[in-house]
Design a protein around this motif. Structure first.
Motif, PDB file in Angstrom:
ATOM      1  N   PHE A   1      40.147  22.020 -69.930  1.00  0.00           N
ATOM      2  CA  PHE A   1      39.356  23.151 -70.412  1.00  0.00           C
ATOM      3  C   PHE A   1      39.219  24.220 -69.325  1.00  0.00           C
ATOM      4  CE2 PHE A   1      37.292  19.670 -73.091  1.00  0.00           C
ATOM      5  CZ  PHE A   1      38.209  19.854 -74.123  1.00  0.00           C
ATOM      6  N   GLY A   2      39.188  23.803 -68.069  1.00  0.00           N
ATOM      7  CA  GLY A   2      39.192  24.764 -66.978  1.00  0.00           C
ATOM      8  C   GLY A   2      40.503  25.525 -66.902  1.00  0.00           C
ATOM      9  N   ARG A   3      41.605  24.848 -67.158  1.00  0.00           N
ATOM     10  CA  ARG A   3      42.923  25.509 -67.132  1.00  0.00           C
ATOM     11  C   ARG A   3      43.021  26.610 -68.182  1.00  0.00           C
ATOM     12  NH1 ARG A   3      47.542  23.883 -65.022  1.00  0.00           N
ATOM     13  NH2 ARG A   3      48.677  24.448 -66.909  1.00  0.00           N
ATOM     14  N   HIS A   4      42.245  26.476 -69.237  1.00  0.00           N
ATOM     15  CA  HIS A   4      42.258  27.487 -70.295  1.00  0.00           C
ATOM     16  C   HIS A   4      41.028  28.395 -70.239  1.00  0.00           C
ATOM     17  CE1 HIS A   4      45.733  26.066 -72.744  1.00  0.00           C
ATOM     18  NE2 HIS A   4      45.450  24.906 -72.170  1.00  0.00           N
ATOM     19  N   ALA A   5      40.146  28.179 -69.253  1.00  0.00           N
ATOM     20  CA  ALA A   5      38.888  28.935 -69.155  1.00  0.00           C
ATOM     21  C   ALA A   5      38.152  28.938 -70.482  1.00  0.00           C
ATOM     22  CB  ALA A   5      39.151  30.365 -68.666  1.00  0.00           C
ATOM     23  N   VAL A   6      38.071  27.767 -71.114  1.00  0.00           N
ATOM     24  CA  VAL A   6      37.449  27.663 -72.436  1.00  0.00           C
ATOM     25  C   VAL A   6      35.973  28.053 -72.338  1.00  0.00           C
ATOM     26  CG1 VAL A   6      36.866  26.123 -74.339  1.00  0.00           C
ATOM     27  CG2 VAL A   6      39.043  25.847 -73.130  1.00  0.00           C
ATOM     28  N   PRO A   7      35.545  29.047 -73.110  1.00  0.00           N
ATOM     29  CA  PRO A   7      34.157  29.541 -73.014  1.00  0.00           C
ATOM     30  C   PRO A   7      33.201  28.741 -73.893  1.00  0.00           C
ATOM     31  CG  PRO A   7      35.388  30.939 -74.500  1.00  0.00           C
ATOM     32  CD  PRO A   7      36.356  29.890 -74.021  1.00  0.00           C
ATOM     33  N   LEU A   8      33.078  27.448 -73.599  1.00  0.00           N
ATOM     34  CA  LEU A   8      32.195  26.557 -74.350  1.00  0.00           C
ATOM     35  C   LEU A   8      31.637  25.495 -73.396  1.00  0.00           C
ATOM     36  CD1 LEU A   8      34.273  25.930 -77.613  1.00  0.00           C
ATOM     37  CD2 LEU A   8      32.007  26.975 -77.530  1.00  0.00           C
ATOM     38  N   PRO A   9      30.434  24.963 -73.672  1.00  0.00           N
ATOM     39  CA  PRO A   9      29.860  23.926 -72.812  1.00  0.00           C
ATOM     40  C   PRO A   9      30.388  22.534 -73.156  1.00  0.00           C
ATOM     41  CG  PRO A   9      28.293  24.476 -74.535  1.00  0.00           C
ATOM     42  CD  PRO A   9      29.480  25.398 -74.730  1.00  0.00           C
ATOM     43  N   LEU A  10      31.693  22.388 -73.142  1.00  0.00           N
ATOM     44  CA  LEU A  10      32.300  21.120 -73.549  1.00  0.00           C
ATOM     45  C   LEU A  10      32.081  20.024 -72.519  1.00  0.00           C
ATOM     46  CD1 LEU A  10      35.568  22.637 -74.981  1.00  0.00           C
ATOM     47  CD2 LEU A  10      33.898  21.333 -76.303  1.00  0.00           C
TER      48      LEU A  10
ATOM     49  N   GLN B   1      16.515  17.678 -62.558  1.00  0.00           N
ATOM     50  CA  GLN B   1      15.125  17.805 -62.120  1.00  0.00           C
ATOM     51  C   GLN B   1      15.012  18.926 -61.088  1.00  0.00           C
ATOM     52  OE1 GLN B   1      13.506  14.266 -60.375  1.00  0.00           O
ATOM     53  NE2 GLN B   1      11.378  14.923 -60.643  1.00  0.00           N
ATOM     54  N   GLY B   2      13.997  19.753 -61.261  1.00  0.00           N
ATOM     55  CA  GLY B   2      13.785  20.848 -60.320  1.00  0.00           C
ATOM     56  C   GLY B   2      14.663  22.047 -60.572  1.00  0.00           C
ATOM     57  N   GLY B   3      15.546  21.975 -61.594  1.00  0.00           N
ATOM     58  CA  GLY B   3      16.402  23.113 -61.889  1.00  0.00           C
ATOM     59  C   GLY B   3      15.609  24.237 -62.534  1.00  0.00           C
ATOM     60  N   ASP B   4      16.199  25.435 -62.547  1.00  0.00           N
ATOM     61  CA  ASP B   4      15.497  26.584 -63.105  1.00  0.00           C
ATOM     62  C   ASP B   4      15.697  26.709 -64.610  1.00  0.00           C
ATOM     63  OD1 ASP B   4      18.111  27.399 -63.293  1.00  0.00           O
ATOM     64  OD2 ASP B   4      17.864  29.215 -62.088  1.00  0.00           O
ATOM     65  N   ALA B   5      16.356  25.691 -65.195  1.00  0.00           N
ATOM     66  CA  ALA B   5      16.604  25.685 -66.641  1.00  0.00           C
ATOM     67  C   ALA B   5      17.363  26.930 -67.097  1.00  0.00           C
ATOM     68  CB  ALA B   5      15.306  25.526 -67.423  1.00  0.00           C
ATOM     69  N   ARG B   6      18.228  27.451 -66.238  1.00  0.00           N
ATOM     70  CA  ARG B   6      19.123  28.548 -66.629  1.00  0.00           C
ATOM     71  C   ARG B   6      20.395  27.883 -67.138  1.00  0.00           C
ATOM     72  NH1 ARG B   6      22.583  32.415 -63.948  1.00  0.00           N
ATOM     73  NH2 ARG B   6      22.410  34.473 -64.924  1.00  0.00           N
ATOM     74  N   VAL B   7      20.486  27.760 -68.427  1.00  0.00           N
ATOM     75  CA  VAL B   7      21.423  26.840 -69.057  1.00  0.00           C
ATOM     76  C   VAL B   7      22.609  27.582 -69.656  1.00  0.00           C
ATOM     77  CG1 VAL B   7      21.677  25.141 -70.908  1.00  0.00           C
ATOM     78  CG2 VAL B   7      19.588  25.201 -69.523  1.00  0.00           C
ATOM     79  N   ALA B   8      23.807  27.027 -69.437  1.00  0.00           N
ATOM     80  CA  ALA B   8      25.010  27.581 -70.045  1.00  0.00           C
ATOM     81  C   ALA B   8      24.914  27.477 -71.566  1.00  0.00           C
ATOM     82  CB  ALA B   8      26.238  26.821 -69.543  1.00  0.00           C
ATOM     83  N   TRP B   9      25.011  28.628 -72.230  1.00  0.00           N
ATOM     84  CA  TRP B   9      24.942  28.703 -73.684  1.00  0.00           C
ATOM     85  C   TRP B   9      23.635  28.108 -74.208  1.00  0.00           C
ATOM     86  CZ3 TRP B   9      28.469  31.608 -76.157  1.00  0.00           C
ATOM     87  CH2 TRP B   9      29.690  31.839 -75.508  1.00  0.00           C
TER      88      TRP B   9
ATOM     89  N   ASN C   1      26.305  34.959 -66.604  1.00  0.00           N
ATOM     90  CA  ASN C   1      26.799  34.825 -65.237  1.00  0.00           C
ATOM     91  C   ASN C   1      27.809  35.933 -64.950  1.00  0.00           C
ATOM     92  OD1 ASN C   1      29.162  34.045 -66.545  1.00  0.00           O
ATOM     93  ND2 ASN C   1      29.156  31.951 -65.762  1.00  0.00           N
ATOM     94  N   ILE C   2      28.469  35.863 -63.815  1.00  0.00           N
ATOM     95  CA  ILE C   2      29.382  36.928 -63.397  1.00  0.00           C
ATOM     96  C   ILE C   2      30.557  37.094 -64.360  1.00  0.00           C
ATOM     97  CG2 ILE C   2      30.792  35.445 -61.916  1.00  0.00           C
ATOM     98  CD1 ILE C   2      30.958  37.769 -59.935  1.00  0.00           C
ATOM     99  N   ALA C   3      30.877  36.031 -65.103  1.00  0.00           N
ATOM    100  CA  ALA C   3      31.967  36.108 -66.075  1.00  0.00           C
ATOM    101  C   ALA C   3      31.509  36.681 -67.408  1.00  0.00           C
ATOM    102  CB  ALA C   3      32.573  34.721 -66.283  1.00  0.00           C
ATOM    103  N   GLY C   4      30.210  36.952 -67.536  1.00  0.00           N
ATOM    104  CA  GLY C   4      29.683  37.473 -68.784  1.00  0.00           C
ATOM    105  C   GLY C   4      29.311  36.402 -69.784  1.00  0.00           C
ATOM    106  N   LEU C   5      29.402  35.128 -69.406  1.00  0.00           N
ATOM    107  CA  LEU C   5      29.097  34.025 -70.312  1.00  0.00           C
ATOM    108  C   LEU C   5      27.598  33.720 -70.294  1.00  0.00           C
ATOM    109  CD1 LEU C   5      32.130  31.764 -69.393  1.00  0.00           C
ATOM    110  CD2 LEU C   5      31.817  33.074 -71.510  1.00  0.00           C
ATOM    111  N   PRO C   6      27.014  33.375 -71.438  1.00  0.00           N
ATOM    112  CA  PRO C   6      25.567  33.164 -71.525  1.00  0.00           C
ATOM    113  C   PRO C   6      25.036  32.113 -70.560  1.00  0.00           C
ATOM    114  CG  PRO C   6      26.494  33.349 -73.718  1.00  0.00           C
ATOM    115  CD  PRO C   6      27.663  33.285 -72.764  1.00  0.00           C
ATOM    116  N   ARG C   7      23.994  32.482 -69.846  1.00  0.00           N
ATOM    117  CA  ARG C   7      23.237  31.585 -68.973  1.00  0.00           C
ATOM    118  C   ARG C   7      21.769  31.932 -69.192  1.00  0.00           C
ATOM    119  NH1 ARG C   7      27.652  29.842 -69.003  1.00  0.00           N
ATOM    120  NH2 ARG C   7      28.885  28.999 -67.263  1.00  0.00           N
TER     121      ARG C   7
END
Length: 325
Positions: free
Chosen positions: A72-81, A108-116, A146-152
């Protein structure tokens, strides 16, 4: 790789080639959920690829399943797979119900800035009491990217009703997802750069014929190889002993972070101005790489873990520690 894993991988490759088009890639970077692509990959069993068959999963060998995240990284798949795969594996390990649709890992302790985050249905959260599952009561406080424009997205999550223990922590599992994605994307960046300098002609010769270009390609290939080896090390460590995998994952994230910075710089330099344009695919990968590098612990976070381990090893234990890593 097993026969069933090979068949699944080839099937997913064909699916991505057919359905992950330019419109889908760019729409995702405007916050649009690629629903058709998600459903197609869900039908392939991808979200359950890391779950044992006895727990309702696909039953793949875990190492083969993790290779899908690199794909999925090789294709830059824009999904939280990758996150969904690890979330389901974690839920199965904890004896909790599997995710219904896309899922997120919230250490734990994360800022809950979640992908998608705005589209996720299940959240695997880490608290002082263990691992919990949340699927209701989630509030999206701020939609961002994020910098790629994908939801966070910044979320407010309720405390889970039930908790269970697992081996290791969620940040390591999320960090492995990003390490494998980076390794796959870097492989594609190398392929694109080699193709570009082979096709581009200057002074009557392809760029690839110039010694200076060949030297930069060699540096780029070295960074990609190092990142791939580091991702393999981290994956093996997590599968062999999740409780003790933190150091291997830290080493991998530090090395891959360095590789991303160097490789992206070389790739853009060799592509010239065209690599920065919206029409060229290079930026889809390099911006994704910059974004992934900083998620689930950035460079400073993982470097501190490596540094603390080096200091605690002392003069006598330092070299054995380095050799073991």
């Amino acid at each position: 790789m097993s026969e069933i894993a090979t068949i699944l991988t080839e099937s997913i490759e064909r699916l991505l080639d057919a359905r992950l088009d330019e419109r889908t890639m760019h729409a995702a970077r405007s916050g649009e959920w690629p629903d058709e692509l998600w459903r197609a990959l869900e039908d392939q069993g991808v979200p359950l690829a890391l779950v044992p068959e006895s727990a309702g999963g696909f039953g793949l060998d875990p190492r083969d399943a993790l290779e899908l995240i690199r794909l999925f990284g090789r294709h830059a798949v824009p999904l939280p797979l990758g996150e969904t795969m690890l979330a389901n594996a974690t839920l199965a390990e904890a004896g909790l119900p599997l995710a219904d649709g896309p899922a997120a890992l919230v250490p734990q302790g994360g800022d809950a800035r979640v992908a998608w985050g705005r589209y996720c249905r299940t959240f695997v959260v880490e608290t002082s009491a263990g691992i919990g599952r949340i699927d209701t009561g989630v509030v999206t406080e701020r939609e961002s990217a994020n910098i790629a424009g994908l939801p966070r997205d910044s979320l407010r999550l309720p405390y889970p009703r039930h908790s269970a223990t697992i081996a290791g922590g969620l940040i390591e599992r999320g960090a492995l997802v990003r390490a494998l994605q980076c390794a796959g994307a870097l492989e594609r960046v190398l392929e694109m750069t080699v193709a570009h300098v082979s096709d581009r002609v200057q002074f009557g010769r392809p760029l690839a014929k110039f010694q200076a270009i060949q030297q930069e390609l060699a540096k780029l290939a070295g960074e990609v190889a190092a990142a791939s080896a580091a991702a393999d090390l981290a994956a093996d460590a997590l599968l062999d002993d999740p409780q003790a995998a933190g150091f291997a994952i830290a080493v991998a994230r530090v090395r891959i972070g360095e590789a991303v910075g160097r490789a992206n710089g070389i790739a853009h330099q060799l592509h010239g101005a065209i690599g920065f344009t919206a029409e060229h695919r290079l930026h889809l990968f390099t911006t994704s790489l910059w974004g992934w590098r900083d998620e689930f612990g950035g460079a400073a976070y993982w470097a501190k873990i490596v540094g603390y381990r080096a200091l605690s090893a002392g003069p006598e234990g330092y070299w054995p520690m380095v050799a073991a890593a």
